[in-house]
Write a protein that holds these residues in place. Structure first.
Motif: not given
Length: 469
Positions: A370-380
């Motif tokens: 995805i080439r983005r830092r997935l902050q909320w994806t990990f949390v959710f």
């Protein structure tokens, strides 16, 4: 002066040696005893059952090592992506499960079932307790210098055990009468899903998250440059180790599937001991049992050292040696209950850990795409996976089942213990949408740390491990 890159042929040798090191880290007591029982219980549904087992017993650990290689992070840093609570609780439970709560006691119980019982005919609880006491006293003494004798034993015992297992499998296929029974319990209706869930019990995916950084660092110190070459080297090592594991699992499972009266054996260790006696006679059975004991002892030393180092880092006021004593005593107490009881105690803990572990591994692998830092994806996703896994565990223990079942029973795969997947997937999709629309920055290293940074952080431990290659 820049470090000269090693020759390709040397790279190949280092990768093969690292693969054997990784195989020895993965292959412990559970890897011996669970595949034969899977073969017995799956009956005519052996192929889908063993493939399901290999999915979580081989494929997932390989992916976990690759995920660690991509990020350069250890299990603590990876777990922090799920928030402060998850970042603390998950590593603690992971190390306890591969330590005193499950994997460590299992090394003693499998050793007793593989050697003491078939060789000396010992069956009593007192005999098991005495054997476990001696086993953990020796393991404690060896753990005082975990990078000395234990590593040397592992270098020789792993190839010897591997050769004996291959010999046992080949001889078993051609000399033992084949009597495949009928599939039992969930293997009769959902063999692949049941094998998938039972693959959790190897604990290799959790171990891969905990120990994968050591393989990364070992290859780095052996000359592979940080970056894509290092990731490829670690990936190849993991794949080679995974191929070895898959072949052994297929063979051991097949022996369990066709050995006469397989359902009469109390556990996988007793079944394999009987198969060794049938194929190689009493001398072969004795040699097989002794090597299993020494291999389990080497594994126990590694687990004791790793868990004691982790908890010493977490609680520095308690020394490494004090943690060794604590974990030896707990492991001894749990091991005296017997192998079946150890498995029964571990099942709820392992069942709780694996949904968030699988989620953590897959998200770590998906993030670079995805080439983005997935902050909320990990949390959710990790929050939902953990909550769902906790509810599933409570329901399986019949704690509040009348309230919990209507809440989670609607999810697809619930009856196969896979109901957590759809809710977690939905939570991950929501998290991706939030991250993509919330201005997440491109180009941030996974976990906020590069492989090179991880080398500095883990250098002291990793160098000693690298020296054993």
């Amino acid at each position: 002066m820049a470090q000269k890159a090693p020759h390709k042929s040397r790279n190949g040798v280092v990768i093969v040696i690292a693969a054997m090191m990784l195989f020895s880290m993965f292959f412990g007591a559970g890897n011996l005893i669970i595949p034969p029982i899977t073969g017995v219980e799956s009956g005519e549904n052996f192929l889908p059952a063993i493939l399901g087992f290999i999915s979580t017993g081989v494929l997932l650990p390989v992916l976990a090592v690759i995920a660690v290689a991509i990020t350069g992070n250890d299990v603590q840093d990876l777990a922090r992506r799920g928030g402060r609570i998850f970042g603390l609780v998950f590593p603690i439970l992971a190390y306890l499960s591969i330590g005193a709560f499950y994997a460590l006691p299992r090394t003693a119980t499998v050793s007793f079932s593989s050697a003491a019982t078939p060789i000396f005919g010992w069956h009593s609880t007192w005999a098991a307790a005495g054997f476990s006491a001696a086993f953990f006293i020796v393991a404690f003494l060896m753990s005082l210098n975990p990078n000395g004798l234990a590593d040397k034993l592992g270098k020789y015992l792993t190839p010897a055990l591997l050769l004996l297992l291959v010999l046992l499998i080949v001889l078993g296929i051609f000399t033992i009468d084949h009597q495949t029974g009928s599939a039992v319990d969930d293997y009769a209706s959902h063999p692949a899903a049941t094998g998938f869930v039972n693959g959790y019990l190897t604990m290799d995916s959790i171990a891969a998250l905990a120990f994968g950084i050591l393989v990364v660092s070992a290859l780095r110190y052996k000359g592979l440059p940080t970056g894509p070459k290092l990731v490829r080297g670690v990936g190849l090592s993991a794949i080679v180790a995974g191929i070895f594991l898959a072949v052994i699992y297929l063979g051991l499972g097949y022996i369990g599937n066709f050995i006469p009266h397989g359902a009469e054996y109390s556990d996988g260790a007793a079944l394999l001991a009987a198969a060794a006696n049938q194929t190689m006679g009493m001398p072969g059975g004795i040699v097989f049992g002794l090597i299993v004991v020494l291999a389990c002892l080497s594994t126990a030393v590694g687990l004791l050292g790793a868990t004691s180092e982790f908890f010493n880092k977490l609680v520095p006021s308690v020394s490494y040696r004090a943690w060794l004593v604590i974990f030896c005593l707990i492991s001894f107490a749990v091991s005296t209950t017997g192998l079946e009881t150890v498995l029964a105690i571990a099942a709820p803990i392992v069942g709780f850990l694996y949904p968030p572990a699988i989620t953590l591994i897959l998200l770590t692998l998906i993030e670079p795409l995805i080439r983005r830092r997935l902050q909320w994806t990990f949390v959710f996703a990790l929050t939902i996976a953990s909550i769902w896994a906790a509810l599933m565990t409570l329901e399986s223990l019949n704690v509040g089942a009348s309230v919990i079942s209507p809440l989670i029973g609607w999810s697809p795969g619930h009856s196969q213990d896979l109901g957590w997947f759809v809710p977690t997937f939905v939570a991950a999709i929501v998290g991706v949408i939030v991250d993509l629309t919330g201005g997440a920055k491109k180009g941030v290293p996974l976990g906020g740390e590069s492989v090179a940074d991880a080398e500095v952080r883990t250098g002291a431990v990793s160098q000693s491990r690298a020296d054993t290659l």
